[in-house]
Design a protein around this motif. Structure first.
Motif, PDB file in Angstrom:
ATOM      1  N   VAL A 114       2.873  -0.293 -18.159  1.00 54.92           N
ATOM      2  CA  VAL A 114       4.252  -0.563 -17.742  1.00 54.92           C
ATOM      3  C   VAL A 114       4.433  -0.080 -16.305  1.00 54.92           C
ATOM      4  O   VAL A 114       4.267   1.103 -16.005  1.00 54.92           O
ATOM      5  N   ASP A 115       4.770  -1.018 -15.435  1.00 55.61           N
ATOM      6  CA  ASP A 115       4.764  -0.735 -14.001  1.00 55.61           C
ATOM      7  C   ASP A 115       5.958  -1.430 -13.371  1.00 55.61           C
ATOM      8  O   ASP A 115       6.164  -2.631 -13.572  1.00 55.61           O
ATOM      9  N   GLU A 116       6.733  -0.679 -12.598  1.00 52.22           N
ATOM     10  CA  GLU A 116       7.913  -1.277 -11.970  1.00 52.22           C
ATOM     11  C   GLU A 116       7.558  -2.036 -10.693  1.00 52.22           C
ATOM     12  O   GLU A 116       8.440  -2.515  -9.968  1.00 52.22           O
ATOM     13  N   ALA A 117       6.278  -2.156 -10.401  1.00 54.36           N
ATOM     14  CA  ALA A 117       5.862  -2.952  -9.231  1.00 54.36           C
ATOM     15  C   ALA A 117       5.817  -4.428  -9.613  1.00 54.36           C
ATOM     16  O   ALA A 117       5.764  -4.780 -10.788  1.00 54.36           O
ATOM     17  N   ARG A 118       5.819  -5.294  -8.600  1.00 47.07           N
ATOM     18  CA  ARG A 118       5.608  -6.714  -8.883  1.00 47.07           C
ATOM     19  C   ARG A 118       4.225  -6.907  -9.482  1.00 47.07           C
ATOM     20  O   ARG A 118       3.291  -6.153  -9.197  1.00 47.07           O
ATOM     21  N   SER A 173      -0.652  -5.392  -9.026  1.00 47.07           N
ATOM     22  CA  SER A 173       0.085  -4.154  -9.305  1.00 47.07           C
ATOM     23  C   SER A 173      -0.882  -3.058  -9.761  1.00 47.07           C
ATOM     24  O   SER A 173      -2.073  -3.314  -9.951  1.00 47.07           O
ATOM     25  N   ALA A 174      -0.335  -1.860  -9.963  1.00 42.31           N
ATOM     26  CA  ALA A 174      -1.149  -0.796 -10.557  1.00 42.31           C
ATOM     27  C   ALA A 174      -1.550  -1.215 -11.971  1.00 42.31           C
ATOM     28  O   ALA A 174      -2.662  -0.915 -12.435  1.00 42.31           O
ATOM     29  N   ALA A 175      -0.651  -1.927 -12.626  1.00 40.31           N
ATOM     30  CA  ALA A 175      -0.970  -2.418 -13.972  1.00 40.31           C
ATOM     31  C   ALA A 175      -2.182  -3.350 -13.938  1.00 40.31           C
ATOM     32  O   ALA A 175      -3.033  -3.323 -14.836  1.00 40.31           O
ATOM     33  N   SER A 176      -2.277  -4.183 -12.915  1.00 36.48           N
ATOM     34  CA  SER A 176      -3.438  -5.084 -12.802  1.00 36.48           C
ATOM     35  C   SER A 176      -4.728  -4.278 -12.741  1.00 36.48           C
ATOM     36  O   SER A 176      -5.723  -4.609 -13.379  1.00 36.48           O
ATOM     37  N   THR A 195       5.539  -5.779 -16.115  1.00 32.95           N
ATOM     38  CA  THR A 195       5.781  -5.521 -14.694  1.00 32.95           C
ATOM     39  C   THR A 195       7.027  -6.272 -14.253  1.00 32.95           C
ATOM     40  O   THR A 195       7.701  -6.910 -15.057  1.00 32.95           O
ATOM     41  N   VAL A 196       7.285  -6.214 -12.954  1.00 35.37           N
ATOM     42  CA  VAL A 196       8.384  -7.003 -12.383  1.00 35.37           C
ATOM     43  C   VAL A 196       7.801  -8.369 -12.025  1.00 35.37           C
ATOM     44  O   VAL A 196       6.702  -8.438 -11.469  1.00 35.37           O
TER      45      VAL A 196
END
Lengths: 324, 326
Positions: free
Chosen positions: B257-261, B265-268, B290-291
């Motif tokens: 769960v990442d608030e970045a696009r 993203s960090a999630a990627s 993500t966003v």
């Protein structure tokens, strides 16, 4: 040396410094053109009186930031010629272990925060070093060398604003060599550069950057102001780049961007020839000057030979130094 | 142990570190006024030399931080909103991240670039980004994304003492949320992730602002018998994936769960590591919450539509725990 006349020994030392930069870079220029050097090289030939004139007023404890055309500043501030040569050759014995090359030579032990590949990049760094110098309270100062091209980066104005407000010991040395890479100053720069300082209440001077004594005297005034807590100074040194923007430019430029007659006219005003002429007028003999030139020629020859013989970096070294 | 809001924890870290080391200096826009409260009282305590209000000149400020650090100081540069890091990006990307490397390790650059990030306050697109992924891609800078007041304090203390540049991003929308913070001089080790909650059914990895809503959801789902393990990486650089991979051996299911696009993203990155090094443990696809690749909008319903929140986290977890292969 700020407020006195220079002794013969000091004058000869200055001559040695300017000749070192010149011969060193003539060698680099030739080796760049013959393909020995791995990357691009921007030489300072024709502007030597600026770096040497300013740095002759500094100590190892003062800070300088430089530009992509930074070999002259490195040497004038006391950087070791052989370590510089080896860096530009890309060898592991180079001052940066071969990680920086021509555009990133630095020696923090001598206050050389370094050459910089980003035009105007050194201005903010020097302002930060000036803040550190002010906090240290030991009378140090910081000098940002940059060109007329960098003077069009907004950071120059931001720096003058802060330096004036905080009375930082900062000297902005704008070397106006008339060209932003391949564009004439007339096409990209409005007004008079030193006038920009006036808007911020920063004392400014325009000096003949090819006249060592004029640069040196102005630097003396600026350094004294900085050390006395009187704040920043802007010096615009009018000079000329006798070589191109980059030594390899003949390989990619579709046409010439300056008149040969213009280059010739400035060659007549060569700062080293002018300084030698001054010395020859009753201060030093032709033999003394020639001895210095020969001594430097041997030093450059030795540095180049050592650089060529030194090992390339171990590829493993690429994985070091990203973090402390 | 004290109950502190995030912003108080940051303030306390700055005060303690400035008292501990006279080489620590702080500057930025309106740091005396301190509109967030994180630099409150520092000017009065440490004086005008060490705590300076600056003009709104980010290009200069980021470069000055590098110059002052090169000349021997430990610099904390307060950039207010994370979007303003873009304004001062050159000296972060081209100088701070590279100067040590380019000069063969000659120099140390102890700098903290701190800013408030993220949405949730109707601040609209130019004050709501969570830009940690772009700093992850720079190389040469540490990236801190604390999710709790205790880590906000401990990570800032570590970053100030460390000899590398750090991008320190705290979620502005969560500045008021409280948590237990140790009274002692506690630092959070750099590049060490943390198991915030143990569980067996699914692993959730929240970044920064997403830690609190994830823990709330995990608590709620526990009552239904869904056991959620929460791993907070805390630092995006250096990114410690060891606990995430270890957790996957147990759960086989992962939501990041990442608030970045979403794009890069960090999630990627975390999903890529899981797919690579945790492949044999996976029982379900790895999900990135993500966003979407949009700017953050202003109006509350629009903003809620794009930001991950407890409801979306819960939905992702439910979907993944019920996932059957084939």
């Amino acid at each position: 040396m700020s407020n006195k006349n220079l002794s013969k020994d000091e004058l000869l030392s200055i001559y040695r410094s300017m000749v070192t930069i010149r011969q060193f870079e003539e060698r680099l220029s030739a080796e760049s053109k013959s393909g020995i050097l791995p990357g691009p090289v921007h030489v300072y030939i024709g502007q030597e009186a600026v770096a040497v004139g300013i740095c002759a007023q500094l100590t190892d404890d003062d800070w300088i930031t430089s530009t992509h055309r930074g070999h002259g500043h490195f040497l004038a501030k006391g950087g070791t010629p052989a370590a510089l040569m080896k860096e530009i050759y890309g060898r592991e014995t180079g001052i940066c272990g071969g990680k920086g090359g021509s555009m990133h030579v630095a020696d923090f032990s001598r206050g050389i925060i370094g050459a910089n590949g980003i035009v105007g990049g050194g201005i903010a760094l020097a302002t930060g070093a000036a803040l550190a110098a002010q906090l240290d309270g030991k009378g140090r100062c910081a000098i940002a060398f940059f060109g007329d091209g960098a003077a069009n980066q907004g950071v120059m104005c931001e720096a003058m604003n802060v330096a004036a407000l905080w009375k930082l010991p900062l000297i902005l040395v704008c070397e106006n060599n008339g060209y932003s890479e391949f564009s004439k100053a007339a096409d990209v720069t409005a007004g008079v550069l030193s006038d920009r300082a006036k808007a911020y209440g920063v004392p400014s001077e325009q000096v003949d950057g090819n006249d060592f004594m004029e640069v040196w005297r102005a630097a003396g005034r600026a350094v004294a102001r900085a050390r006395n807590g009187e704040g920043p100074t802007f010096l615009e040194a009018r000079t000329y780049r006798l070589h191109g923007h980059v030594e390899s430019e003949h390989t990619f430029l579709p046409k010439a961007y300056r008149e040969e007659s213009e280059v010739e006219a400035w060659r007549e005003r060569d700062p080293i020839k002018a300084f030698a002429a001054m010395l020859s007028d009753g201060i030093a003999s032709a033999q003394e000057l020639e001895a210095i030139e020969q001594e430097i020629a041997a030093l450059v020859e030795e540095a180049a030979a050592e650089a060529a013989a030194d090992p390339w970096p171990d590829p493993e070294a690429a994985f070091k130094h990203m973090f402390a | 142990m004290a109950r502190l809001r995030m912003i108080q924890a940051i303030n306390s870290a700055l005060r303690e570190e400035m008292a501990r080391d006279p080489k620590v200096i702080l500057f930025g826009e309106d740091v005396r006024m301190s509109l967030f409260g994180d630099t409150k009282g520092l000017f009065e305590e440490f004086g005008p030399d060490r705590v300076r209000d600056t003009p709104i000149s980010e290009v200069l400020l980021t470069g000055m931080a590098v110059g002052a650090a090169a000349a021997g100081y430990r610099v904390v540069l307060h950039l207010m909103y994370a979007n303003f890091l873009y304004t001062g990006f050159d000296a972060i990307a081209n100088q701070a991240a590279k100067l040590r490397y380019m000069t063969g390790g000659q120099i140390k650059l102890p700098i903290v670039f701190m800013a408030s990030c993220g949405g949730g306050r109707s601040s609209a697109a130019q004050h709501s980004d969570s830009p940690h992924p772009m700093f992850m891609n720079l190389g040469g800078v540490h990236v801190a994304t604390p999710g709790t007041p205790a880590d906000a304090k401990g990570m800032l203390k570590s970053a100030i003492r460390d000899d590398n540049p750090t991008i320190y991003l705290t979620a502005g929308g969560r500045g008021g949320s409280a948590g237990d913070v140790p009274d002692e001089d506690v630092t959070t080790p750099i590049g060490v992730s943390f198991c915030a909650r143990e569980g067996t059914d699914i692993t959730v990895v929240p970044i920064g602002s997403m830690v609190r809503p994830t823990l709330t959801v995990a608590e709620r789902l526990a009552k239904e018998g869904i056991s959620v393990e929460v791993i907070d990486p805390r630092w995006m650089v250096p990114l410690d994936t060891s606990l995430i991979l270890k957790s996957l051996t147990k759960t086989g299911r992962l939501v990041v769960v990442d608030e970045a696009r979403d794009l890069c993203s960090a999630a990627s990155q975390i999903a890529a590591v899981a797919a690579d090094q945790g492949f044999s443990d996976l029982k379900a696809p790895v999900r990135r919450l993500t966003v979407p690749d949009l700017a953050i909008p202003y109006s509350p319903p629009l903003e809620r539509a794009v930001l991950p929140d407890a409801e979306k986290i819960e939905a992702s977890i439910r979907e993944l725990v019920s996932y059957k292969a084939g």
